[in-house]
Design a protein around this motif. Sequence first.
Motif, PDB file in Angstrom:
ATOM      1  N   ILE A   1      34.199  45.462  47.503  1.00  0.00           N
ATOM      2  CA  ILE A   1      33.351  46.651  47.573  1.00  0.00           C
ATOM      3  C   ILE A   1      33.182  47.074  49.032  1.00  0.00           C
ATOM      4  O   ILE A   1      33.196  48.265  49.357  1.00  0.00           O
ATOM      5  N   LYS A   2      33.039  46.104  49.930  1.00  0.00           N
ATOM      6  CA  LYS A   2      32.973  46.427  51.361  1.00  0.00           C
ATOM      7  C   LYS A   2      34.242  47.161  51.803  1.00  0.00           C
ATOM      8  O   LYS A   2      34.181  48.133  52.560  1.00  0.00           O
ATOM      9  N   THR A   3      35.390  46.692  51.336  1.00  0.00           N
ATOM     10  CA  THR A   3      36.657  47.355  51.668  1.00  0.00           C
ATOM     11  C   THR A   3      36.637  48.787  51.159  1.00  0.00           C
ATOM     12  O   THR A   3      36.958  49.721  51.894  1.00  0.00           O
ATOM     13  N   PHE A   4      36.277  48.960  49.893  1.00  0.00           N
ATOM     14  CA  PHE A   4      36.236  50.293  49.290  1.00  0.00           C
ATOM     15  C   PHE A   4      35.369  51.237  50.111  1.00  0.00           C
ATOM     16  O   PHE A   4      35.779  52.352  50.442  1.00  0.00           O
ATOM     17  N   LEU A   5      34.177  50.803  50.454  1.00  0.00           N
ATOM     18  CA  LEU A   5      33.245  51.661  51.191  1.00  0.00           C
ATOM     19  C   LEU A   5      33.763  52.016  52.580  1.00  0.00           C
ATOM     20  O   LEU A   5      33.497  53.102  53.089  1.00  0.00           O
ATOM     21  N   SER A   6      34.507  51.101  53.198  1.00  0.00           N
ATOM     22  CA  SER A   6      34.994  51.341  54.562  1.00  0.00           C
ATOM     23  C   SER A   6      36.186  52.296  54.610  1.00  0.00           C
ATOM     24  O   SER A   6      36.557  52.769  55.681  1.00  0.00           O
ATOM     25  N   GLN A   7      36.776  52.611  53.463  1.00  0.00           N
ATOM     26  CA  GLN A   7      37.987  53.432  53.432  1.00  0.00           C
ATOM     27  C   GLN A   7      37.739  54.940  53.432  1.00  0.00           C
ATOM     28  O   GLN A   7      38.684  55.713  53.521  1.00  0.00           O
TER      29      GLN A   7
ATOM     30  N   VAL B   1      39.887  47.444  42.394  1.00  0.00           N
ATOM     31  CA  VAL B   1      40.670  46.266  42.035  1.00  0.00           C
ATOM     32  C   VAL B   1      41.279  45.649  43.287  1.00  0.00           C
ATOM     33  O   VAL B   1      42.030  46.319  44.006  1.00  0.00           O
ATOM     34  N   PRO B   2      40.958  44.376  43.564  1.00  0.00           N
ATOM     35  CA  PRO B   2      41.585  43.707  44.711  1.00  0.00           C
ATOM     36  C   PRO B   2      43.097  43.560  44.484  1.00  0.00           C
ATOM     37  O   PRO B   2      43.548  43.457  43.342  1.00  0.00           O
TER      38      PRO B   2
ATOM     39  N   ARG C   1      38.112  41.850  54.687  1.00  0.00           N
ATOM     40  CA  ARG C   1      38.248  43.057  53.874  1.00  0.00           C
ATOM     41  C   ARG C   1      39.440  42.866  52.935  1.00  0.00           C
ATOM     42  O   ARG C   1      40.586  42.827  53.375  1.00  0.00           O
ATOM     43  N   HIS C   2      39.141  42.732  51.672  1.00  0.00           N
ATOM     44  CA  HIS C   2      40.166  42.574  50.640  1.00  0.00           C
ATOM     45  C   HIS C   2      41.049  43.808  50.573  1.00  0.00           C
ATOM     46  O   HIS C   2      40.532  44.923  50.477  1.00  0.00           O
ATOM     47  N   PRO C   3      42.357  43.673  50.579  1.00  0.00           N
ATOM     48  CA  PRO C   3      43.191  44.842  50.298  1.00  0.00           C
ATOM     49  C   PRO C   3      42.971  45.250  48.835  1.00  0.00           C
ATOM     50  O   PRO C   3      42.753  44.397  47.980  1.00  0.00           O
ATOM     51  N   LEU C   4      43.010  46.551  48.579  1.00  0.00           N
ATOM     52  CA  LEU C   4      42.788  47.048  47.223  1.00  0.00           C
ATOM     53  C   LEU C   4      44.072  47.652  46.662  1.00  0.00           C
ATOM     54  O   LEU C   4      44.948  48.072  47.411  1.00  0.00           O
ATOM     55  N   VAL C   5      44.143  47.722  45.342  1.00  0.00           N
ATOM     56  CA  VAL C   5      45.324  48.241  44.660  1.00  0.00           C
ATOM     57  C   VAL C   5      45.492  49.741  44.863  1.00  0.00           C
ATOM     58  O   VAL C   5      46.602  50.235  45.011  1.00  0.00           O
TER      59      VAL C   5
END
Length: 128
Positions: free
Chosen positions: A69-75, A13-14, A38-42
């Motif tokens: 999804i790119k943000t999620f994968l990079s974390q 979730v963004p 990269r969208h910050p995520l919740v």
Amino acid sequence: MHGAVGGSVFKIVPAFSYPSDYDEIVKQEKQEQDSDYRHPLVAKVDNFEFYAVFFVGSPIWRSSIASPIKTFLSQYDWTGKTVDPFSTHGGMVRGKALKILQNSVHNRLFSKVLQLRRKSEKLSDWCF
């Protein structure tokens, strides 16, 4: 998919919402992709290290995966993990999306790739 394999469900979730208008979403995603935003995520996955297999889904936007999804994968460190991607699209081939996914998880091999294609603008019209 969850019913067939079990496990936990984590919703990516963004931190802020996308516009509800389709044209505005397309415009925003174009800007995000062009700037590699990269969208910050919740939230993050609790106990990520205890999971071995991940099913990661993304809509295909402009032949790529969505920015959240790119943000999620990079974390995360994907060493030793299996990633099974799936995508939704409205007729676009997955283009560079699979390569972006592979690069994001350090070229981990995928066991399968599932694509879902929308046949019309009605959200209920999907084909497999």
